[in-house]
Design a protein around this motif. Sequence first.
Motif, PDB file in Angstrom:
ATOM      1  N   ARG A   1       0.860  -1.294   0.069  1.00 36.49           N
ATOM      2  CA  ARG A   1       0.031   0.005  -0.082  1.00 36.49           C
ATOM      3  C   ARG A   1       0.964   1.246  -0.025  1.00 36.49           C
ATOM      4  N   LYS A   2       1.980   1.309   0.723  1.00 33.87           N
ATOM      5  CA  LYS A   2       2.866   2.433   0.929  1.00 33.87           C
ATOM      6  C   LYS A   2       3.508   2.537  -0.414  1.00 33.87           C
ATOM      7  N   PHE A   3       3.863   1.408  -1.217  1.00 33.76           N
ATOM      8  CA  PHE A   3       4.542   1.535  -2.714  1.00 33.76           C
ATOM      9  C   PHE A   3       3.739   2.273  -3.787  1.00 33.76           C
ATOM     10  N   PHE A   4       2.337   1.727  -3.660  1.00 36.19           N
ATOM     11  CA  PHE A   4       1.599   1.774  -4.756  1.00 36.19           C
ATOM     12  C   PHE A   4       0.246   2.638  -4.586  1.00 36.19           C
ATOM     13  N   GLY A   5       0.118   2.964  -3.091  1.00 33.50           N
ATOM     14  CA  GLY A   5      -0.982   3.703  -2.714  1.00 33.50           C
ATOM     15  C   GLY A   5      -2.450   3.074  -2.561  1.00 33.50           C
ATOM     16  N   PHE A   6      -2.480   1.880  -2.951  1.00 33.44           N
ATOM     17  CA  PHE A   6      -3.585   1.127  -2.726  1.00 33.44           C
ATOM     18  C   PHE A   6      -3.133  -0.581  -2.586  1.00 33.44           C
ATOM     19  N   VAL A   7      -4.248  -1.173  -1.963  1.00 35.88           N
ATOM     20  CA  VAL A   7      -4.166  -2.574  -1.672  1.00 35.88           C
ATOM     21  C   VAL A   7      -4.875  -3.232  -2.821  1.00 35.88           C
ATOM     22  N   PRO A   8      -4.235  -4.325  -3.348  1.00 36.23           N
ATOM     23  CA  PRO A   8      -4.908  -5.424  -4.160  1.00 36.23           C
ATOM     24  C   PRO A   8      -6.455  -5.836  -3.517  1.00 36.23           C
ATOM     25  N   GLY A   9      -7.408  -5.679  -4.588  1.00 37.83           N
ATOM     26  CA  GLY A   9      -8.482  -6.181  -4.158  1.00 37.83           C
ATOM     27  C   GLY A   9      -9.596  -4.978  -3.682  1.00 37.83           C
ATOM     28  N   SER A  10      -8.865  -3.946  -3.367  1.00 39.56           N
ATOM     29  CA  SER A  10      -9.812  -2.907  -2.613  1.00 39.56           C
ATOM     30  C   SER A  10     -10.659  -2.233  -3.759  1.00 39.56           C
ATOM     31  N   GLU A  11     -12.006  -2.082  -3.110  1.00 42.94           N
ATOM     32  CA  GLU A  11     -12.952  -1.396  -4.112  1.00 42.94           C
ATOM     33  C   GLU A  11     -13.009   0.034  -4.079  1.00 42.94           C
ATOM     34  N   ASN A  12     -13.358   0.712  -4.923  1.00 42.43           N
ATOM     35  CA  ASN A  12     -13.550   2.306  -5.190  1.00 42.43           C
ATOM     36  C   ASN A  12     -11.940   2.883  -4.722  1.00 42.43           C
ATOM     37  N   VAL A  13     -11.119   2.430  -5.409  1.00 39.06           N
ATOM     38  CA  VAL A  13      -9.806   3.046  -5.176  1.00 39.06           C
ATOM     39  C   VAL A  13      -9.849   4.604  -5.680  1.00 39.06           C
ATOM     40  N   LYS A  14      -9.557   5.431  -5.198  1.00 40.13           N
ATOM     41  CA  LYS A  14      -9.860   6.873  -5.384  1.00 40.13           C
ATOM     42  C   LYS A  14      -8.407   7.509  -5.843  1.00 40.13           C
TER      43      LYS A  14
END
Length: 302
Positions: free
Chosen positions: A237-250
């Motif tokens: 998350r720190k490297f890409f800004g989101f977690v795989p599988g997350s919904e509604n990635v802003k």
Amino acid sequence: GKEVVIANAIIAILTIGGQQLFSFFTFSCPCHVGQNLIYGLAFLGVPALILLIVGYALNNQTWRLVTGKRSHFERVTSSNRLLKCKLVCFVLCSITGRALVAPVTWLAVTLINGSYYVCAVSEYVPVYYYGVDPNVTASERSRILAAFPCSQLVPPELTRARDEVILLLRYQSQVAGWLLIAVVVITVFLSYCLASCFSPLSFLHFRYWSSYVHNEQELFDEATEQHSRLYAMQHVRKFFGFVPGSENVKEIRIPSLREWQAISGLAFLKRVDEEHYDYSLLHDWALKERANGKYLRTDEDP
């Protein structure tokens, strides 16, 4: 336990099947002086040695026993070193017992089959089993005896002598095979009896302990999988800004070239301090760097 018995039975059955296929497709006695013994013993011993090594390698207890033990023993006090050595010897004997299932099965089946033994020792049969002119030279006698495993190379007048020698050698090989099985069965039985006699636990308590250890290992593996996934998720998350599988990635993070270089390449287990390690280059980057840089909203045009 039942699982161990079933696993050992499966290993033995697979070894028997492999031995039969191996013998059918590969074994062909050279029937030559000096080569029969080497060839026969190689087919007897080398596969058994390979199966023994594979048995050690496939046992998780082997790697639990050896991994990281050098540094651990350096910290063990002299008063506990003897106890530690006893425990290591006990576990090593247990691992060896499991690893010996396949090689012992191989040796027993090949000896009962008799072909390898006949090939290996045919030229060393005592002269009174030869049944022909005793005045023949020793080298000629060895040459003829070495050809006995190959019926097409034996002169017609020696066919009967050849059959008698083959029967004798097969008898010796099969007796050796059954003796090996008997010795192994008796040894295993006595080992279990002695282990039970010296056990500090009663029968039902021992069953409970075995069940506990099994369930603990299963739960530990599940927790390890989930814990490592959650821990790695923080670094991803720190490297890409989101977690795989997350919904509604802003928004997502765009790593810089320097950051890509920092997490690329070969990684070794890196010791950070007396109690902690970095498990990967991404782990090392996440603990040292701040996640600044460029962020991109997913609803914007890049």
